[in-house]
Design a protein around this motif. Structure first.
Motif, PDB file in Angstrom:
ATOM      1  N   ALA A 104       2.418 -25.558 -15.772  1.00 50.68           N
ATOM      2  CA  ALA A 104       2.783 -26.350 -17.200  1.00 50.68           C
ATOM      3  C   ALA A 104       2.910 -25.208 -18.253  1.00 50.68           C
ATOM      4  CB  ALA A 104       1.422 -27.148 -17.531  1.00 50.68           C
ATOM      5  N   ARG A 105       2.723 -24.078 -17.982  1.00 52.91           N
ATOM      6  CA  ARG A 105       2.760 -22.946 -19.079  1.00 52.91           C
ATOM      7  C   ARG A 105       2.227 -23.404 -20.434  1.00 52.91           C
ATOM      8  NH1 ARG A 105       7.109 -22.989 -15.441  1.00 52.91           N
ATOM      9  NH2 ARG A 105       8.531 -23.870 -16.592  1.00 52.91           N
ATOM     10  N   ASP A 106       2.771 -23.576 -21.367  1.00 51.74           N
ATOM     11  CA  ASP A 106       2.404 -24.009 -22.554  1.00 51.74           C
ATOM     12  C   ASP A 106       2.600 -25.204 -23.205  1.00 51.74           C
ATOM     13  OD1 ASP A 106       5.270 -23.670 -23.020  1.00 51.74           O
ATOM     14  OD2 ASP A 106       5.102 -22.370 -24.616  1.00 51.74           O
ATOM     15  N   LEU A 107       2.938 -25.981 -22.093  1.00 49.17           N
ATOM     16  CA  LEU A 107       3.269 -27.555 -22.315  1.00 49.17           C
ATOM     17  C   LEU A 107       1.954 -28.303 -22.688  1.00 49.17           C
ATOM     18  CD1 LEU A 107       5.351 -29.886 -22.143  1.00 49.17           C
ATOM     19  CD2 LEU A 107       4.335 -30.341 -19.897  1.00 49.17           C
ATOM     20  N   PRO A 108       1.704 -28.923 -23.863  1.00 55.00           N
ATOM     21  CA  PRO A 108       0.353 -29.683 -24.210  1.00 55.00           C
ATOM     22  C   PRO A 108       0.595 -31.093 -23.341  1.00 55.00           C
ATOM     23  CG  PRO A 108       1.998 -29.461 -26.063  1.00 55.00           C
ATOM     24  CD  PRO A 108       2.630 -28.754 -24.984  1.00 55.00           C
ATOM     25  N   LEU A 109      -0.842 -31.332 -22.845  1.00 53.97           N
ATOM     26  CA  LEU A 109      -0.976 -32.354 -22.034  1.00 53.97           C
ATOM     27  C   LEU A 109      -2.030 -33.335 -22.298  1.00 53.97           C
ATOM     28  CD1 LEU A 109      -0.451 -30.451 -18.557  1.00 53.97           C
ATOM     29  CD2 LEU A 109       1.111 -32.277 -19.528  1.00 53.97           C
ATOM     30  N   PRO A 135      13.412 -27.750  -9.065  1.00 52.91           N
ATOM     31  CA  PRO A 135      14.126 -27.393 -10.609  1.00 52.91           C
ATOM     32  C   PRO A 135      13.818 -28.316 -11.495  1.00 52.91           C
ATOM     33  CG  PRO A 135      15.691 -27.522  -8.683  1.00 52.91           C
ATOM     34  CD  PRO A 135      14.377 -27.954  -8.046  1.00 52.91           C
ATOM     35  N   LYS A 136      14.198 -29.485 -11.265  1.00 53.12           N
ATOM     36  CA  LYS A 136      14.118 -30.666 -12.207  1.00 53.12           C
ATOM     37  C   LYS A 136      12.812 -30.755 -12.777  1.00 53.12           C
ATOM     38  CE  LYS A 136      18.149 -33.301 -10.316  1.00 53.12           C
ATOM     39  NZ  LYS A 136      18.430 -34.533  -9.686  1.00 53.12           N
ATOM     40  N   LEU A 137      11.910 -30.541 -12.055  1.00 53.74           N
ATOM     41  CA  LEU A 137      10.490 -30.922 -12.524  1.00 53.74           C
ATOM     42  C   LEU A 137      10.356 -29.465 -13.612  1.00 53.74           C
ATOM     43  CD1 LEU A 137       7.593 -32.061 -12.964  1.00 53.74           C
ATOM     44  CD2 LEU A 137       7.038 -30.748 -10.907  1.00 53.74           C
ATOM     45  N   ASN A 138      10.628 -28.482 -13.112  1.00 52.75           N
ATOM     46  CA  ASN A 138      10.274 -27.326 -14.026  1.00 52.75           C
ATOM     47  C   ASN A 138      11.212 -27.324 -15.139  1.00 52.75           C
ATOM     48  OD1 ASN A 138       8.777 -24.883 -12.856  1.00 52.75           O
ATOM     49  ND2 ASN A 138       9.343 -26.395 -10.996  1.00 52.75           N
ATOM     50  N   ASP A 139      12.539 -27.802 -15.185  1.00 47.35           N
ATOM     51  CA  ASP A 139      13.538 -27.966 -16.399  1.00 47.35           C
ATOM     52  C   ASP A 139      12.606 -28.891 -17.377  1.00 47.35           C
ATOM     53  OD1 ASP A 139      15.140 -25.877 -15.161  1.00 47.35           O
ATOM     54  OD2 ASP A 139      16.648 -27.630 -14.556  1.00 47.35           O
ATOM     55  N   ALA A 140      12.337 -29.931 -16.674  1.00 42.15           N
ATOM     56  CA  ALA A 140      11.698 -31.141 -17.668  1.00 42.15           C
ATOM     57  C   ALA A 140      10.629 -30.322 -18.555  1.00 42.15           C
ATOM     58  CB  ALA A 140      11.327 -32.227 -17.048  1.00 42.15           C
ATOM     59  N   ILE A 141       9.787 -29.692 -17.623  1.00 40.03           N
ATOM     60  CA  ILE A 141       8.548 -28.927 -18.467  1.00 40.03           C
ATOM     61  C   ILE A 141       8.799 -28.033 -19.592  1.00 40.03           C
ATOM     62  CG2 ILE A 141       6.558 -27.359 -17.932  1.00 40.03           C
ATOM     63  CD1 ILE A 141       6.335 -28.774 -15.186  1.00 40.03           C
ATOM     64  N   MET A 142      10.084 -27.118 -19.126  1.00 39.50           N
ATOM     65  CA  MET A 142      10.305 -26.139 -20.186  1.00 39.50           C
ATOM     66  C   MET A 142      10.810 -26.811 -21.214  1.00 39.50           C
ATOM     67  SD  MET A 142      10.903 -23.046 -20.435  1.00 39.50           S
ATOM     68  CE  MET A 142      11.001 -22.348 -18.593  1.00 39.50           C
ATOM     69  N   VAL A 143      11.666 -27.899 -21.397  1.00 42.86           N
ATOM     70  CA  VAL A 143      12.197 -28.614 -22.515  1.00 42.86           C
ATOM     71  C   VAL A 143      11.220 -29.545 -23.092  1.00 42.86           C
ATOM     72  CG1 VAL A 143      14.517 -28.121 -22.098  1.00 42.86           C
ATOM     73  CG2 VAL A 143      13.461 -30.386 -21.460  1.00 42.86           C
ATOM     74  N   ARG A 144       9.959 -29.754 -22.645  1.00 37.89           N
ATOM     75  CA  ARG A 144       8.908 -30.939 -22.905  1.00 37.89           C
ATOM     76  C   ARG A 144       9.514 -32.238 -22.882  1.00 37.89           C
ATOM     77  NH1 ARG A 144       4.917 -27.958 -27.153  1.00 37.89           N
ATOM     78  NH2 ARG A 144       5.006 -25.766 -26.036  1.00 37.89           N
ATOM     79  N   ASP A 145      10.279 -32.536 -21.768  1.00 35.27           N
ATOM     80  CA  ASP A 145      10.706 -33.696 -21.562  1.00 35.27           C
ATOM     81  C   ASP A 145       9.680 -34.695 -20.668  1.00 35.27           C
ATOM     82  OD1 ASP A 145      12.104 -36.226 -20.875  1.00 35.27           O
ATOM     83  OD2 ASP A 145      13.784 -35.100 -19.991  1.00 35.27           O
TER      84      ASP A 145
END
Length: 198
Positions: A104-109, A135-145
């Motif tokens: 999640a890195r800096d993704l608020p949850l 990759p799709k999961l990590n991309d979604a996390i990166m853009v907070r989708d």
């Protein structure tokens, strides 16, 4: 008798400390731990098995879905105690929580989003949610989708084959992530005639 306001006026005001509730506010994953509700859902999904068995992918497993390691000194057919099963669960959950924090890195949850991601890492292993493997999961996390993250919680295969139990588990995981619904989608219902359906 009236309230003596003079004494109140002379006091230094204290700051109210407000505790944040992760069910109401998204928080940094570093501040979250898996909920008791998620632990119960995990036990429902995995079962609590005190005899080492082979899971759907053929791996020796015991307790609440604990993959047996050489350090455990266990073989298929060996028995453990209920306390051992709980110890394995606690240890495995700590690893899964750390895996989610890295993912999640800096993704608020919200708490339920964190729980769903813990279930994912617990179930498929941190190695299967890396940028290379997911990759799709990590991309979604990166853009907070968050909707995109929910779409990527589907993992249906074990040992190269689709496992029906993993399909249901993925549905439950998505329901936890999106709706904070921890209910088992396979839960049996009994109609007024006593007929059981799933």
């Amino acid at each position: 008798m009236g309230l003596n306001t003079a004494a109140v006026d002379n006091q230094t005001p204290t700051k109210a400390v407000r505790m944040l509730d992760a069910s109401q506010v998204r928080m940094d994953a570093e501040k979250l731990k898996v909920s008791d509700t998620m632990k119960e859902a995990l036990a429902e999904e995995e079962g609590v098995r005190l005899t080492v068995y082979r899971d759907v992918a053929g791996y020796p497993t015991v307790g609440v879905g604990h993959l047996v390691t050489p350090e455990d000194g266990l073989s298929v057919g060996d028995r453990i105690t209920y306390e051992d099963a709980l110890d394995f669960l606690d240890s495995d959950l700590e690893k899964a929580e750390e895996g989610v924090r890295r993912l999640a890195r800096d993704l608020p949850l919200y708490q339920h989003e964190f729980d769903a991601l813990v279930d994912l890492v617990y179930n498929v292993g941190e190695g299967n949610v890396t940028p290379d493997k997911s990759p799709k999961l990590n991309d979604a996390i990166m853009v907070r989708d968050y909707d995109g993250i929910a779409d990527e919680l589907q993992y249906h295969h074990a040992g190269g084959e689709e496992a029906r139990g993993l399909v249901f588990r993925s549905e439950r995981r998505q329901s936890i992530f999106m709706d904070a619904s921890y209910d088992d989608p396979r839960a049996a219902t009994v109609d007024s005639y006593g007929q059981v359906s799933t």
